[in-house]
Design a protein around this motif. Structure first.
Motif, PDB file in Angstrom:
ATOM      1  N   ALA B  90     100.022   3.423   4.181  1.00  0.00           N
ATOM      2  CA  ALA B  90     101.148   2.607   4.691  1.00  0.00           C
ATOM      3  C   ALA B  90     101.773   1.622   3.447  1.00  0.00           C
ATOM      4  N   ALA B  91     100.957   1.086   2.710  1.00  0.00           N
ATOM      5  CA  ALA B  91     100.839   0.110   1.858  1.00  0.00           C
ATOM      6  C   ALA B  91     101.492   1.177   0.125  1.00  0.00           C
ATOM      7  N   VAL B  92     100.803   1.869   0.481  1.00  0.00           N
ATOM      8  CA  VAL B  92     102.110   3.223  -0.561  1.00  0.00           C
ATOM      9  C   VAL B  92     103.267   3.621  -0.501  1.00  0.00           C
ATOM     10  N   LEU B  93     104.043   3.913   1.156  1.00  0.00           N
ATOM     11  CA  LEU B  93     104.940   3.987   1.144  1.00  0.00           C
ATOM     12  C   LEU B  93     106.362   2.646   0.993  1.00  0.00           C
ATOM     13  N   VAL B  94     105.735   1.865   1.687  1.00  0.00           N
ATOM     14  CA  VAL B  94     106.224   0.330   1.583  1.00  0.00           C
ATOM     15  C   VAL B  94     105.924   0.283  -0.164  1.00  0.00           C
ATOM     16  N   ALA B  95     105.562  -0.089  -1.040  1.00  0.00           N
ATOM     17  CA  ALA B  95     105.339  -0.505  -2.065  1.00  0.00           C
ATOM     18  C   ALA B  95     106.381  -0.145  -2.831  1.00  0.00           C
ATOM     19  N   ARG B  96     106.883   1.388  -2.050  1.00  0.00           N
ATOM     20  CA  ARG B  96     107.622   2.188  -2.706  1.00  0.00           C
ATOM     21  C   ARG B  96     109.298   2.062  -3.486  1.00  0.00           C
ATOM     22  N   ILE B  97     109.344   0.803  -2.232  1.00  0.00           N
ATOM     23  CA  ILE B  97     111.098   1.111  -1.402  1.00  0.00           C
ATOM     24  C   ILE B  97     111.927   0.431  -3.089  1.00  0.00           C
ATOM     25  N   PRO B  98     110.884  -0.669  -3.824  1.00  0.00           N
ATOM     26  CA  PRO B  98     112.378  -1.167  -4.860  1.00  0.00           C
ATOM     27  C   PRO B  98     112.322  -0.022  -5.017  1.00  0.00           C
ATOM     28  N   PHE B  99     111.681   1.154  -5.608  1.00  0.00           N
ATOM     29  CA  PHE B  99     112.323   2.174  -6.829  1.00  0.00           C
ATOM     30  C   PHE B  99     113.328   3.338  -6.014  1.00  0.00           C
ATOM     31  N   TYR B 100     113.620   2.982  -4.645  1.00  0.00           N
ATOM     32  CA  TYR B 100     114.859   3.552  -4.078  1.00  0.00           C
ATOM     33  C   TYR B 100     115.948   2.835  -3.955  1.00  0.00           C
ATOM     34  N   VAL B 101     116.566   1.939  -4.539  1.00  0.00           N
ATOM     35  CA  VAL B 101     117.212   1.308  -4.199  1.00  0.00           C
ATOM     36  C   VAL B 101     118.542   1.663  -6.431  1.00  0.00           C
ATOM     37  N   LEU B 102     117.183   1.451  -7.167  1.00  0.00           N
ATOM     38  CA  LEU B 102     117.289   2.138  -8.367  1.00  0.00           C
ATOM     39  C   LEU B 102     119.187   3.070  -8.546  1.00  0.00           C
TER      40      LEU B 102
END
Lengths: 95, 194
Positions: B90-102
């Motif tokens: 869960a931590a890994v999945l949520v933490a990566r969210i900012p990258f998906y906007v780039l």
């Protein structure tokens, strides 16, 4: 107003002991130096946690749903309290 | 509560909800990556390319998630035997969210062109327009911000999952991210050869 039961000394933060007990009916007084039970030595928040844990039949999942906190947060709190209680027990043994 | 939940969502939301949100974000991020030609080629990487296949951003993200989860879970277990895999995931999945906007920065291939112009201009000594420089600086700032939020959220999630308290854990956590980057790069190279 609900008064807060003092557990720690306001002056040095040491754990307080009971030196006098009074019967509410006949006002008989018993003097001595009684160490508070370990559960009474916990902070008000910790005592509240123990009560919640008991009322939710020891289910951390249910507690997490009731308190709006995640399961690992509740479990971490419990682990920290276990460590604290062990420390208090150790202190009582060495006294 | 809302502000605190944003700072550390792992302390307030159930792991299943976090995983669902994280998986949905991964799917959307991968779709954006495909639409705007962005490759997530490493745990800390994002590059724009001229062309890519539909499955590539999804595979990149899958490899990145796996590369981060494994070392962090093993390290978490060494700190606290009660660490659960689902909390680390869960931590890994949520933490990566900012990258998906780039990938949105490359709408119409804009950032790919701007980055190429900067590289070509620097290599050949030809003048580079102010617009190109500004676009590259703005994207760099956005990427650094995304990375900062990623590291912050990942640490919050890891701390919540493991009840980590010692300062030394922060250093090993940092080393785990670097190790994940190496693992993800190696896996991407291996996959590209298949």
């Amino acid at each position: 107003m609900k008064l807060k039961f003092p557990v720690h000394c306001p002056s040095c933060s040491g754990i307080l002991t009971v030196t006098e007990l009074t019967c509410g009916n006949c006002e008989t007084r018993v003097s001595g130096n009684y160490v508070l039970p370990v559960l009474m030595q916990l902070t008000a928040e910790e005592q509240e946690f123990v009560l919640q844990f008991f009322l939710s039949s020891g289910s951390l999942k249910e507690m997490s749903a009731q308190t709006g906190k995640s399961y690992p947060t509740v479990r971490n709190r419990l682990d920290d309290m276990i460590a604290h209680i062990r420390q208090l027990e150790q202190q009582q043994k060495t006294k | 509560m809302q502000q605190r939940a944003l700072v550390n969502p792992f302390a307030y939301f159930a792991e299943k909800r976090l995983v669902v949100v994280g998986l949905a974000a991964t799917a959307i991020g991968s779709a954006l990556g495909w639409l705007f030609n962005a490759r997530f080629d490493g745990v800390l990487d994002l590059h724009f390319v001229q062309q890519l296949r539909v499955w590539q951003p999804l595979l990149d993200n899958g490899i990145n998630i796996l590369s981060l989860t494994l070392p962090l879970y093993l390290f978490g277990l060494s700190i606290n035997g009660k660490t659960r895999l689902i909390d680390v995931v869960a931590a890994v999945l949520v933490a990566r969210i900012p990258f998906y906007v780039l990938p949105l920065a490359n709408i119409g291939g804009y950032m790919y062109g701007a980055a190429n112009q900067l590289v070509t201009g620097t290599m050949e000594g030809t003048p580079v327009g102010m617009g190109t420089i500004a676009a590259n600086i703005a994207f760099f700032a956005a990427a650094v911000s995304a990375m900062a939020v990623f590291v912050f959220w990942l640490f919050q999630g890891f701390k919540t999952a493991t009840n980590s308290k010692k300062p030394a854990h922060k250093w090993i956590f940092g080393a785990c991210i670097v190790l994940s980057e190496v693992i993800s790069k190696m896996m991407l190279v291996l996959v590209s050869k298949i």
